[in-house]
Design a protein around this motif. Sequence first.
Motif, short mmCIF file in Angstrom:
data_model
loop_
_atom_site.label_atom_id
_atom_site.label_comp_id
_atom_site.label_asym_id
_atom_site.label_seq_id
_atom_site.Cartn_x
_atom_site.Cartn_y
_atom_site.Cartn_z
N GLN A 1 18.61 1.69 7.18
CA GLN A 1 18.14 2.87 7.93
C GLN A 1 19.18 3.99 7.87
OE1 GLN A 1 18.04 -0.16 10.70
NE2 GLN A 1 16.92 -0.89 8.90
N ALA B 1 15.83 2.20 3.51
CA ALA B 1 15.13 1.69 4.69
C ALA B 1 15.74 0.40 5.19
CB ALA B 1 13.65 1.49 4.37
N ASP C 1 13.88 0.59 12.75
CA ASP C 1 12.55 0.60 12.14
C ASP C 1 11.53 0.78 13.26
OD1 ASP C 1 13.47 -1.94 12.99
OD2 ASP C 1 11.87 -2.97 11.92
N TYR D 1 14.90 0.24 -0.53
CA TYR D 1 15.11 -0.76 0.52
C TYR D 1 16.15 -1.76 0.05
CZ TYR D 1 13.83 -4.77 3.50
OH TYR D 1 13.84 -5.83 4.38
N VAL E 1 12.99 4.49 10.29
CA VAL E 1 12.03 4.21 9.22
C VAL E 1 10.82 3.44 9.75
CG1 VAL E 1 13.84 4.24 7.47
CG2 VAL E 1 13.21 2.06 8.55
N ASP F 1 7.93 0.88 10.83
CA ASP F 1 7.91 -0.39 11.57
C ASP F 1 6.84 -1.29 10.97
OD1 ASP F 1 7.52 -2.47 13.36
OD2 ASP F 1 7.69 -1.22 15.15
N PRO G 1 5.59 -0.27 6.93
CA PRO G 1 6.94 -0.08 6.38
C PRO G 1 7.01 1.21 5.59
CG PRO G 1 5.71 -1.64 5.04
CD PRO G 1 4.85 -1.33 6.25
N THR G 2 8.17 1.81 5.53
CA THR G 2 8.36 2.99 4.68
C THR G 2 8.30 2.55 3.22
OG1 THR G 2 9.71 4.13 6.33
CG2 THR G 2 9.96 4.82 4.04
N TYR H 1 11.56 -6.18 6.20
CA TYR H 1 10.25 -5.98 5.60
C TYR H 1 9.74 -7.22 4.87
CZ TYR H 1 10.49 -0.89 6.43
OH TYR H 1 10.56 0.36 7.00
#
Length: 449
Positions: free
Chosen positions: A221, A218, A365, A411, A239, A241, A248-249, A428
Amino acid sequence: MKHLATLFTGAALTVALPLAAQAQVQPLIAGSFADAGGLAAQNAVAAFYKSYSVPPIWFRGGVASPALADVQRVLYRAPFDGFAAGPQYAAQIQAAIRQAASGNKADITAAERAVSTAWVAYVQSLKQLTPGMIYAYPVLAPQGTRADQILLTAAAAPSLQAYVNSTSNLNPVYAQLRDAAWLQGQSAGNMTPDPRLLANLERVRSLPSAGKFIFVDAGSQMLYMYENGRVVDSMKVVVGDKKNFGLPTPMIASIMHYMTFNPYWNVPHHLVRQKVAPGYLKEGAKYLKARGYEIVADWSEDAAVISPDTVDWKAVAAGAKQIRVRQLPGPTNSMGKMKFPFPNGQDIFLHDTPQRDYFNLARRDRSNGCVRLEAAPRLARWLLGQDAVAPSKDPEIRTKLPAGIPVYLSYLTAKPTSTGIAYLDDIYGWDVPGAQVAAVSAPVPTATR
């Protein structure tokens, strides 16, 4: 800055340290293993040698194994694994090896246990769970963390040197990051790893070292398809937002068993409130028909369809009432032509999308948590071993994969380069200690996309 070199002195085997590392460990050489935080490992190792009748692992036949040079090298580098006590252990092992060179049986036994204690403490640190990661199957969590498992594996290894190096490398993504940072630190004479590096390494500890698996990053991406430790294909993804949606993913380790053709899209409640209800109040039933929306009694595939005339749309728009809205398969369906589910408890999956413009962005994102694929048919072909063609136009057609495929969502904000490590924007905010654990504890809306 000189790189590590091995030196042989009779039966003993030692490793020459870079000067920066020497300055850090020399005052600690005389300390005990308990000083390095290894009392639990020391006790577990003592119990192992008491309970198991195994020949020496590191000093077979009373002779120091060449693998001891690898153990020391790995431990000197261990701060870049997040194991700060590594250089202390390495220095103590070096002293124990020199003592064992006398040939005295008691000294050799002491050195054997000293190496085992250091190795157990290191491997246990290396194989910790990733904070905040959802392990959908226990088998996907790091395995073999008990002292007896670690030492029995070492004792049975056909090549002790190969075992030491493969264990320390964990997986290709982890090893590339760690090694790039270590070389950069040596070149700069700075043996203190960046906390951002350690946060990133934590997030890829659980990836496998071999086999076929999917890795979704993520941070960049991107999605990567791995086979036997190497990337065989990749694609852009969109991914979650966090900034605008707070979605967030999440980090997930799971196994994908099937894919779905012609999927429904279950519209998230917040979008029903913010877009669907106001759209109906303004345009009536034609708003729903134009988008292929229908109201259903539940999320099952054979759910009863409810007439929109029976819905209190003002209450839905105000957030006082929730209804279930799904979108039928078709050219505007937000899932596209296929989706790729896997157990995770948060209704996160990979899916196709008709919205292609986001893939032209450098930063992607833009979703409500799920992962949109740049080339879903290409992923399906890789999973199925043949072109992916829907058997019919029926909705929600599930197709079993030839074998379960592990899928990892993580991530990364650190990337290896030819000169060391480059850091991406922390979109994130998970490089801040504890942030990624807090993220997975937060409630996530169902039916995200």
